[in-house]
Design an enzyme around this catalytic site. Structure first.
Site, PDB file in Angstrom:
ATOM      1  N   HIS A  45     -12.676  -3.814   4.299  1.00 48.09           N
ATOM      2  CA  HIS A  45     -11.122  -3.715   4.544  1.00 48.09           C
ATOM      3  C   HIS A  45     -10.646  -3.707   5.551  1.00 48.09           C
ATOM      4  CE1 HIS A  45      -7.427  -4.131   1.730  1.00 48.09           C
ATOM      5  NE2 HIS A  45      -7.180  -3.834   3.191  1.00 48.09           N
ATOM      6  N   GLU A  87     -16.465  10.969  23.535  1.00 46.41           N
ATOM      7  CA  GLU A  87     -15.337  11.801  22.738  1.00 46.41           C
ATOM      8  C   GLU A  87     -14.988  11.783  21.574  1.00 46.41           C
ATOM      9  OE1 GLU A  87     -13.936  12.553  26.448  1.00 46.41           O
ATOM     10  OE2 GLU A  87     -11.899  12.120  25.122  1.00 46.41           O
ATOM     11  N   HIS A 135      -6.945  -3.598  10.082  1.00 46.87           N
ATOM     12  CA  HIS A 135      -7.841  -4.075   9.885  1.00 46.87           C
ATOM     13  C   HIS A 135      -8.615  -4.356  10.486  1.00 46.87           C
ATOM     14  CE1 HIS A 135      -6.203  -6.574   6.017  1.00 46.87           C
ATOM     15  NE2 HIS A 135      -6.239  -5.311   5.468  1.00 46.87           N
ATOM     16  N   GLU A 144       0.820  -1.167   0.084  1.00 49.64           N
ATOM     17  CA  GLU A 144       0.182  -0.297   0.126  1.00 49.64           C
ATOM     18  C   GLU A 144       1.269   1.378  -0.456  1.00 49.64           C
ATOM     19  OE1 GLU A 144      -3.039  -0.583  -0.462  1.00 49.64           O
ATOM     20  OE2 GLU A 144      -3.673  -2.430   0.460  1.00 49.64           O
ATOM     21  N   HIS A 204      -2.141   1.557   8.553  1.00 52.61           N
ATOM     22  CA  HIS A 204      -3.643   1.055   7.890  1.00 52.61           C
ATOM     23  C   HIS A 204      -3.987  -0.055   8.477  1.00 52.61           C
ATOM     24  CE1 HIS A 204      -6.198  -1.102   5.295  1.00 52.61           C
ATOM     25  NE2 HIS A 204      -5.198  -2.428   4.784  1.00 52.61           N
TER      26      HIS A 204
HETATM   27  O1  2HA Z   1      -0.560  -5.589   3.995  1.00 52.23           O
HETATM   28  O2  2HA Z   1      -3.540  -4.925   4.378  1.00 52.23           O
HETATM   29  O3  2HA Z   1      -4.231  -3.917   2.295  1.00 52.23           O
HETATM   30  C1  2HA Z   1      -1.675  -5.933   3.373  1.00 52.23           C
HETATM   31  C2  2HA Z   1      -2.699  -5.322   3.641  1.00 52.23           C
HETATM   32  C3  2HA Z   1      -3.443  -4.810   2.171  1.00 52.23           C
HETATM   33 ZN    ZN Z   2      -5.694  -4.110   4.421  1.00 53.68          ZN
END
Ligand code: 2HA
Ligand code: ZN
Length: 273
Positions: free
Chosen positions: A211, A170, A142, A117, A140
């Site tokens: 995602h 908050e 999950h 990414e 990023h």
């Molecule tokens: O690194 O999360 O979006 C793997 C991921 C791709």
């Molecule tokens: Zn991801």
């Protein structure tokens, strides 16, 4: 400094990866983190750099990131392993003077590469640097409860922002600008990078449907704290939904305005009413 791990940039980066894993946000190779190093960070770490690597074109470019240095997680690497073997799982890349290519100057050993990414992170760094002047972190993760909500809430910024603001008192103080939503897209490419960075021009976080979440911040605390706050609010919303009972009350728009007034923040009115 005896080794590069003595620097606040590298130790803070590794700590944040471990914290994200402990939260359950990084199954297998899920998620990625990048940090734009400050001149002081670079001064401290550059004795450990080896600039012999090849330049690799990114397919995206940014004028305001020319000659910058980024700490990055590795493509396909597991957050779980970062603490024990940082030199194989994370690294530092230098950006060239055209702002369109990177080369590895530390870490990412044994053929590793920056996160898949990286184009998204790079474009987000560019827009957040312009928008805030101080942004250094793009993260990023999950986040399970945020992802769950992308199946049951309409995929737009207003619905998500309001649901999150209403889920914990908050929230309007932590992210008064709100969050954006990117519809489902194939990850890792220029298209999702562009869609995310469009949102990040005005908002500090973007939710990727089905995602995960992208967050930004001036430092590790701010970016991790934002991810944590958004995901916890989503968890509360999911818990309330999972009782199967109708919502009898919530934090109203006027309540939200009252919080903003008392805490001296300006709420994004576009997401109210
Ligand atoms: O690194 O999360 O979006 C793997 C991921 C791709
Ligand atoms: Zn991801």
């Amino acid at each position: 400094m005896k080794n590069i791990y003595g620097s606040k940039a590298v130790s803070g980066f590794i700590r944040m990866c471990g914290d994200g894993f402990a939260q359950g946000w990084h199954e297998r190779n899920g998620g990625n983190l990048t940090y734009r190093m400050s001149p002081e960070d670079i001064k401290l770490c550059c004795d450990f750099f080896d600039a012999g690597g090849e330049w690799v074109n990114m397919g995206v470019s940014a004028d305001n990131l020319k000659n910058e240095y980024f700490l990055t997680t590795g493509s396909g690497k597991y957050f779980r392993n970062i603490k024990v073997e940082p030199f194989e799982n994370i690294g530092i890349v230098e950006i060239n003077e055209r702002g369109d290519s990177w080369r590895i100057v530390w870490g990412l050993e044994n053929g590793a590469k920056p996160t898949s990414e990286f184009p998204s992170h790079f474009m987000n760094h560019s827009v957040r640097k312009s928008a805030t002047g101080v942004n250094r972190v793009i993260y990023h993760a999950h986040t399970p409860n945020v992802i769950a909500l992308t199946y049951v809430l309409p995929l737009n910024a207003k619905n998500f922002t309001r649901a999150l603001w209403q889920s914990a008192t908050e929230c309007p103080v932590v992210f008064p600008d709100g969050v954006g939503v990117v519809p489902w897209m194939v990850p890792g490419g220029a298209e999702i990078a562009k869609a995310t960075s469009e949102i990040m021009k005005s908002l500090p976080a973007a939710i990727w449907a089905h995602h995960g979440t992208f967050c930004s911040g001036a430092d590790f605390d701010e970016a991790f704290g934002l991810m944590h706050t958004i995901e916890k609010a989503a968890e509360i919303y999911v818990l309330a939904l999972s009782t199967g009972r109708p919502f009898l009350q919530t934090i109203t728009d006027d309540n939200l305005r009252a919080i903003a007034f008392d805490f001296g923040v300006t709420l994004n009115e576009a997401f109210l009413g």
